[in-house]
Structures are given as C-alpha cells and as structure tokens.
Write a protein that holds these residues in place. Structure first.
Motif, short mmCIF file in Angstrom:
data_model
loop_
_atom_site.label_atom_id
_atom_site.label_comp_id
_atom_site.label_asym_id
_atom_site.label_seq_id
_atom_site.Cartn_x
_atom_site.Cartn_y
_atom_site.Cartn_z
N GLY A 35 0.79 -1.22 0.00
CA GLY A 35 0.00 0.00 0.00
C GLY A 35 0.82 1.27 0.00
O GLY A 35 0.26 2.37 0.02
N ARG A 36 2.16 1.17 -0.07
CA ARG A 36 2.99 2.38 -0.13
C ARG A 36 2.65 3.16 -1.40
O ARG A 36 2.45 2.58 -2.47
N ARG A 37 2.63 4.47 -1.26
CA ARG A 37 2.11 5.31 -2.33
C ARG A 37 3.19 6.07 -3.07
O ARG A 37 4.26 6.36 -2.54
N CYS A 38 2.88 6.40 -4.31
CA CYS A 38 3.70 7.34 -5.08
C CYS A 38 2.78 8.17 -5.93
O CYS A 38 1.60 7.84 -6.10
N ARG A 39 3.32 9.24 -6.46
CA ARG A 39 2.57 10.09 -7.39
C ARG A 39 3.48 10.38 -8.56
O ARG A 39 4.69 10.55 -8.41
N MET A 40 2.90 10.40 -9.75
CA MET A 40 3.73 10.59 -10.93
C MET A 40 2.99 11.38 -12.00
O MET A 40 1.76 11.34 -12.10
N ASN A 41 3.79 12.09 -12.79
CA ASN A 41 3.30 12.86 -13.92
C ASN A 41 4.38 12.72 -14.99
O ASN A 41 5.49 13.23 -14.83
N ALA A 42 4.07 12.02 -16.05
CA ALA A 42 5.07 11.76 -17.09
C ALA A 42 5.64 13.03 -17.69
O ALA A 42 6.78 13.06 -18.15
N ARG A 43 4.87 14.11 -17.67
CA ARG A 43 5.33 15.37 -18.27
C ARG A 43 6.44 16.02 -17.44
O ARG A 43 7.19 16.86 -17.94
N VAL A 68 9.61 9.23 -14.08
CA VAL A 68 9.67 8.28 -15.19
C VAL A 68 8.57 7.23 -15.02
O VAL A 68 8.54 6.51 -14.02
N MET A 69 7.66 7.15 -15.97
CA MET A 69 6.57 6.18 -15.88
C MET A 69 7.13 4.76 -15.98
O MET A 69 7.94 4.45 -16.88
N PRO A 70 6.74 3.85 -15.08
CA PRO A 70 7.29 2.48 -15.10
C PRO A 70 7.07 1.77 -16.42
O PRO A 70 7.94 1.00 -16.86
N GLU A 71 5.93 2.01 -17.06
CA GLU A 71 5.64 1.29 -18.30
C GLU A 71 6.57 1.72 -19.43
O GLU A 71 7.06 0.89 -20.21
N SER A 72 6.85 3.03 -19.55
CA SER A 72 7.75 3.49 -20.61
C SER A 72 9.18 3.07 -20.30
O SER A 72 9.95 2.71 -21.21
#
Length: 343
Positions: free
Chosen positions: A34-42, A328-332
C-alpha cells in the motif's frame, strides 16, 4: 491482482501564449504494502538548470589515498578478529570483504566489487557481482553459525555520491541485525497475510500477473525475473525476484550467477539511458528459515547523474510524507529496458 491507482487531470494556461494545457497526475499504491507514489510523465521534460554530463575526471581518476585500491587496501582497511574469521578478511576474485569501520548494525561489513578505482555502469561484469555475492554469503554463514539471534541480512550497493556513497571505488555493504528494518518487517507481514488469505505466494502471483500483462515485465532467466515496479519509490525502479529462495544466506551458486547476469544487464540498460548513479538493496527473509510465502528480492533505482551541481531526486514529499515523486513512468521505462536488455 489489483493495481490501485487514481488519475487526476489538471488544466493550466501555459506560456508564452497561455493556451489551455491538460496534464494527468497518477496516484498509485503498491499492490502488497500500500505504499504510495505520485507521478506525472510530463515532469520529466520540465526545465532543469543542470544537465547530465560524464563523470568528471577529477572524481573518476583521482585515486590517491583511496583505501579500497589494491596498493592501499592491505594496510588501510580493518580486519576481523581471528575468533570470528581466521583469515582476517574474506576474499573472492576482485572482492575483499572486511568489517565496516563505522558500523550501523550488529554486524556490518564493506566489500570491494572491483580492484578498479572507478567503473562506469557498462563496465561491471557478472563475475564481479557473483564474487561479491559469494563473499557476502560466506560472511552471513559465519554470522549465522555464531549468533542465531542475528537473522536479518541486507546487502546494499550505492554507486557514486548521488546515491549516498561516500567512496568512489565500487563497493557494497552487508548488514545483519536481530530485528528487520521497518520496511523489511512490512514486506514480511504483508506477504504472510497474503499467503494466509489466498494460499499463494504474492511474489509468484505478481510475477505471473506482470508477465501476462507485459506492461512492466522486463525479462528473466532461470533464477530471477526483473519487473518495473507499479508504484515505485525511485525513478526507473526494478524489482529482481528470486523464484526459489526466501533469504540471502541460502542462495545457490546458480542463483547468484543468474542475479549477477540480471544486474549487469540492467546496469547496461541504465547506461544507455544516461544514468551513472544507482542504489541496489536486497530484501531478505530471516536466515535459517525457508518461507513459503516470501521470496528474496532486490530493488534497483537510478539516481541523478553525477555532475558538479546536480539536483537530488529525493525531496520533501519523500523525506517527510513518504510519498515518492516519480518522473519516469514504469511502463515506458520497462519498454526501453526490454529493448536494451535484448542487446
């Protein structure tokens, strides 16, 4: 298996013409802890007043007085008491393992990865990593024989100063304590709860699920599999999962070789992405126990490129609020890593 996330759209008026611009912020939670992160590819494209460069020569080439270099190590580093380890130091290949002069654990050692003062990421070999892991395993066996209460090992590898390393010379640290770290404890408890609820290992389930989905799956060999983390705590985070072992001391030679091959492949992929600093940590179950519900695994993250003035990637959200701020988005990242892995 669920991968919880919430996506929020944010609209701004961007200069110079103040046209409407929409960006998306993802709030993700790790499916186990349940550890959280926040991301914005831009955010990866935002203005930075520093730029990645090659490692400065005054750092990579200046080795005078380095205690880990071959010409100094015999006189410059500590030795084990003969009652603990008769040889004073554990040696294997280019690795020399010895007590840490400033310990942070009940048992705390350092070990050189290479006799070279500096190596770039593509210059590490699987043999170097294997020798280091085998020396660490020998140390853990000695600790376990002498102190059954000290059951929780960690192997840490910090490369260059952005990772927190105080020495340029490639080296790892191994710590063993009576109690696990708070995050190790969380992993063990959550894995046990998942097993009790489902009758299955979370680690094998997530490997099967990520392999099926393909979004964050990077690659695998006979011993380990590499996945980009769904809710990473650092940029370009990779989980390296062992299929058949729950603790660091019980690794077989072939598992060490498979892990070393995987790490070297990932470091070469990092190099192709312009990375030159990283952290690796193992997350082990207790030594002496074979846990059906837990798999030994390691995490690898990239750190900011070393340069005279660099921006640290750990900020106030991470240090105070424990929410990782990811560029950095994990999928890319996984897509790029798969292509470089194949080379």
């Amino acid at each position: 298996m669920e991968f919880p996330k919430v996506v929020v759209s944010k609209e701004t008026l961007r200069p110079p013409y103040f046209e409407r611009d929409v960006q998306y912020v993802e709030f993700r939670e790790d499916p186990l802890t349940g550890r959280r992160c926040r991301m914005n590819a831009r955010r990866a494209g935002r203005i930075k007043q520093t730029r990645p460069t090659s490692v400065p020569a005054e750092i990579s080439e200046k080795k005078e007085g380095c205690p880990f270099c071959p010409e100094n190590i015999e006189q410059a580093v500590t030795k084990f008491d003969p009652g603990f380890y008769p040889g004073g130091r554990i040696r294997r290949g280019e690795c020399c393992l010895f007590p840490n002069v400033f310990p942070l654990a009940s048992y705390h050692v350092a070990a050189t990865v290479s006799t070279s003062h500096f190596l770039d990421l593509h210059e590490f070999s699987a043999g170097m990593v294997s020798d280091c892991m085998m020396a660490a395993r020998e140390f853990l066996a000695v600790v376990h024989r002498l102190d059954l209460e000290a059951k929780y090992p960690i192997l840490l590898w910090n490369h260059l100063s952005p990772s927190g390393a105080s020495m340029v010379h490639p080296h790892v640290q191994v710590l063993v304590d009576v109690r696990p770290t708070s995050y190790q404890e969380t992993l063990l408890e959550a894995s046990r709860e998942y097993y009790g609820r489902t009758g299955r290992s979370f680690w094998m389930d997530i490997l099967d699920e990520e392999r099926r989905r393909g979004e964050r799956y990077i690659g695998e060999n006979e011993s380990v599999a590499a996945l980009a983390s769904f809710a990473p705590q650092g940029n370009r985070e990779v989980q390296i999962i062992f299929r058949r072992t729950s603790n660091l001391m019980d690794l077989r030679d072939e598992e060490i070789a498979g892990f070393a091959e995987c790490v070297v492949g990932l470091l070469k992929a990092y190099k192709g992405m312009g990375v030159n600093s990283f952290n690796i940590s193992t997350f082990s179950g207790p030594m002496g126990d074979k846990l059906e519900y837990y798999s030994l695994h390691a995490k690898l993250i990239s750190r900011p490129a070393l340069e005279p003035f660099y921006r640290n990637d750990t900020g106030i959200l991470e240090r105070f609020h424990r929410d990782a701020d990811i560029d950095v988005m994990p999928e890319s990242f996984a897509e790029s890593a798969r292509q470089l892995w194949g080379r």
